[in-house]
Design a protein around this motif. Structure first.
Motif, PDB file in Angstrom:
ATOM      1  N   LYS A  95     -80.767   2.293  34.547  1.00  0.00           N
ATOM      2  CA  LYS A  95     -79.383   1.853  34.699  1.00  0.00           C
ATOM      3  C   LYS A  95     -78.794   2.255  36.044  1.00  0.00           C
ATOM      4  O   LYS A  95     -77.707   1.804  36.402  1.00  0.00           O
ATOM      5  N   MET A  96     -79.506   3.096  36.780  1.00  0.00           N
ATOM      6  CA  MET A  96     -78.992   3.577  38.058  1.00  0.00           C
ATOM      7  C   MET A  96     -79.186   2.499  39.126  1.00  0.00           C
ATOM      8  O   MET A  96     -80.271   1.915  39.246  1.00  0.00           O
ATOM      9  N   PRO A  97     -78.150   2.204  39.905  1.00  0.00           N
ATOM     10  CA  PRO A  97     -78.230   1.104  40.882  1.00  0.00           C
ATOM     11  C   PRO A  97     -79.405   1.216  41.851  1.00  0.00           C
ATOM     12  O   PRO A  97     -80.011   0.204  42.196  1.00  0.00           O
ATOM     13  N   ARG A  98     -79.745   2.430  42.256  1.00  0.00           N
ATOM     14  CA  ARG A  98     -80.803   2.586  43.247  1.00  0.00           C
ATOM     15  C   ARG A  98     -82.177   2.185  42.701  1.00  0.00           C
ATOM     16  O   ARG A  98     -83.110   1.937  43.457  1.00  0.00           O
ATOM     17  N   TYR A  99     -82.302   2.132  41.372  1.00  0.00           N
ATOM     18  CA  TYR A  99     -83.586   1.777  40.766  1.00  0.00           C
ATOM     19  C   TYR A  99     -83.610   0.361  40.204  1.00  0.00           C
ATOM     20  O   TYR A  99     -84.454   0.024  39.384  1.00  0.00           O
ATOM     21  N   ARG A 100     -82.676  -0.477  40.659  1.00  0.00           N
ATOM     22  CA  ARG A 100     -82.624  -1.854  40.174  1.00  0.00           C
ATOM     23  C   ARG A 100     -83.942  -2.610  40.416  1.00  0.00           C
ATOM     24  O   ARG A 100     -84.370  -3.383  39.549  1.00  0.00           O
ATOM     25  N   PRO A 101     -84.617  -2.433  41.562  1.00  0.00           N
ATOM     26  CA  PRO A 101     -85.900  -3.136  41.738  1.00  0.00           C
ATOM     27  C   PRO A 101     -86.910  -2.805  40.643  1.00  0.00           C
ATOM     28  O   PRO A 101     -87.679  -3.665  40.222  1.00  0.00           O
ATOM     29  N   TYR A 102     -86.885  -1.557  40.161  1.00  0.00           N
ATOM     30  CA  TYR A 102     -87.795  -1.173  39.083  1.00  0.00           C
ATOM     31  C   TYR A 102     -87.382  -1.827  37.771  1.00  0.00           C
ATOM     32  O   TYR A 102     -88.242  -2.256  36.983  1.00  0.00           O
ATOM     33  N   ALA A 103     -86.087  -1.883  37.524  1.00  0.00           N
ATOM     34  CA  ALA A 103     -85.603  -2.529  36.299  1.00  0.00           C
ATOM     35  C   ALA A 103     -85.977  -4.008  36.283  1.00  0.00           C
ATOM     36  O   ALA A 103     -86.419  -4.547  35.258  1.00  0.00           O
ATOM     37  N   HIS A 141     -92.731  -4.388  46.576  1.00  0.00           N
ATOM     38  CA  HIS A 141     -91.896  -3.588  47.478  1.00  0.00           C
ATOM     39  C   HIS A 141     -92.708  -2.654  48.369  1.00  0.00           C
ATOM     40  O   HIS A 141     -92.195  -2.177  49.381  1.00  0.00           O
ATOM     41  N   GLY A 142     -93.936  -2.364  48.005  1.00  0.00           N
ATOM     42  CA  GLY A 142     -94.786  -1.547  48.856  1.00  0.00           C
ATOM     43  C   GLY A 142     -94.482  -0.062  48.753  1.00  0.00           C
ATOM     44  O   GLY A 142     -93.351   0.366  48.911  1.00  0.00           O
ATOM     45  N   HIS A 143     -95.471   0.734  48.449  1.00  0.00           N
ATOM     46  CA  HIS A 143     -95.402   2.179  48.479  1.00  0.00           C
ATOM     47  C   HIS A 143     -96.628   2.641  49.254  1.00  0.00           C
ATOM     48  O   HIS A 143     -97.751   2.583  48.764  1.00  0.00           O
ATOM     49  N   TRP A 144     -96.425   3.096  50.467  1.00  0.00           N
ATOM     50  CA  TRP A 144     -97.496   3.545  51.355  1.00  0.00           C
ATOM     51  C   TRP A 144     -98.317   2.382  51.911  1.00  0.00           C
ATOM     52  O   TRP A 144     -99.033   2.530  52.876  1.00  0.00           O
ATOM     53  N   VAL A 160     -93.063   3.532  36.160  1.00  0.00           N
ATOM     54  CA  VAL A 160     -91.811   3.136  35.507  1.00  0.00           C
ATOM     55  C   VAL A 160     -91.827   3.540  34.036  1.00  0.00           C
ATOM     56  O   VAL A 160     -90.836   4.073  33.514  1.00  0.00           O
ATOM     57  N   LEU A 161     -92.929   3.317  33.360  1.00  0.00           N
ATOM     58  CA  LEU A 161     -93.022   3.703  31.953  1.00  0.00           C
ATOM     59  C   LEU A 161     -92.952   5.214  31.786  1.00  0.00           C
ATOM     60  O   LEU A 161     -92.406   5.713  30.785  1.00  0.00           O
TER      61      LEU A 161
END
Length: 382
Positions: A95-103, A141-144, A160-161
């Protein structure tokens, strides 16, 4: 107060366990780099007389289940006594805005995520590589790495899970995580008994825990400690708590805070008298700004800095002597030796006997011979 709060002021009390230390300091940050030893072990070794071993850490986390993997100020081993606080975060994370891509990512892959949790529940514990590839909406989104592929996607989905509390780290094969549904990664019945916290209750609990660990702290210091950026009502509650008092710290600007009980005990605290090399990820210095304010020590991590641009070195351990950082050493254990690749003394604090004591203690703990370079290799920090 800061050093006593972290268990780094006086010689370790006998009989402390891994769980005792983590209960006191909140978490052990996980990091795979082991030039000297893995960071969780260095943090434990600085606070225990004995028992800071891989075997003891593994037993506490994956046999006794008094520790569990979750995100504190970074990915960490957390104490089961703080489960309610971390469970609160699991429920609000998406629910946190910064994690919207994960949602959004989880929403696009909802059916697959549900099937995956069911598969893990039936077959777990499972490594990521054991999960069969199938058609999904990839993580982009790319991580590393900017690659868009199955490996990247399944890694993000498992994260995420994990962060939302549907699965957990059941055990490890070396550094490789084995996943299971969360209830299988905790003591029996722990999830059923966990208290449901409101945002205010969670903030109050975390704030008070952080203040005990920090001794004294500014608002920004609290936000960055223990459960970083998980204090939604911090300023409001600091003003309302009758036993949290504003204080000033000589030589610094701004308002600091401390628990009344800590201030009452402060006059009777013994001066710190440890001489110890600390992990570069130690909880005491995890907040670089606070470290600079309180100890006048510029703590930098240069693992990911190109070698030619490093000032201090690859894996640099700060050396604490009493209540001051007197030096930092770039160290590496190899071939049964603790090699001092470079040693940088802080200005005005040359203490060869103290720094050698810290390095000898570290070498004994690692069962290695100390190989200290010639004085010509020692530099004074500027």
């Amino acid at each position: 107060m800061a050093l006593h709060g972290q268990g780094l002021a006086l010689p370790p009390a006998p009989g402390q366990t891994v769980a005792d230390v983590v209960s006191r300091i909140g978490c052990l940050q996980l990091d795979p780099v082991s030039a000297v030893a893995r960071s969780p072990l260095l943090v434990l070794a600085a606070r225990m007389r004995a028992g800071a071993t891989e075997k003891a850490l593994h037993r506490a986390a994956y046999k006794e289940r008094v520790l569990f993997d979750y995100w504190a100020h970074e990915a960490s081993l957390c104490h089961i006594g703080d489960l309610a606080l971390h469970h609160w975060q699991m429920k609000r994370w998406l629910k946190m805005p910064r994690y919207r891509p994960y949602a959004d990512f989880l929403k696009r892959n909802k059916d697959f995520a549900d099937d995956l949790v069911a598969e893990i529940a039936e077959l777990g514990p499972l490594q990521a590589k054991a999960i069969e590839e199938r058609d999904v909406t990839h993580w982009k989104h790319g991580h590393w790495t900017p690659d868009v592929n199955w490996r990247q996607t399944i890694a993000r989905l498992l994260d995420v899970l994990w962060l939302t509390g549907r699965i957990g780290v059941h055990s490890r094969d070396g550094l490789t995580r084995k996943w299971h549904v969360l209830e299988e990664c905790l003591p029996p019945g722990a999830l059923d008994a966990v208290a449901e916290l409101s945002d205010h209750e969670a903030t109050r609990l975390a704030m008070r825990r952080a203040l005990r660990m920090l001794g004294v702290a500014k608002v920004g210091h609290i936000r960055k400690h223990f459960v970083r950026n998980r204090y939604p009502h911090l300023e409001e509650l600091l003003d309302k708590e009758p036993d949290i008092e504003p204080v000033t710290v000589d030589g610094t600007k701004g308002t600091w805070f401390a628990l009344a009980e800590s201030l009452s005990a402060a006059a009777d605290l013994e001066p710190a008298r440890r001489t110890i090399a600390l992990s570069p990820f130690d909880n005491l210095i995890a907040d670089r700004q606070r470290t600079a304010e309180l100890f006048d020590f510029d703590h930098r991590l240069e693992i990911y800095v190109p070698p030619k641009k490093r000032i201090w070195g690859y894996y640099v351990l700060p050396i604490l002597h009493g209540e001051r950082f007197i030096a930092r050493a770039d160290l590496k254990v190899e071939d049964g030796r603790l090699r001092v690749l470079s040693l940088h003394r802080e200005p005005g604090r040359p203490a060869k006997t103290a720094e050698r004591k810290a390095l000898q203690q570290l070498a004994r703990w690692r069962g290695a011979a100390l190989e200290l370079g010639a004085d010509e290799a020692v530099q004074v920090a500027v």
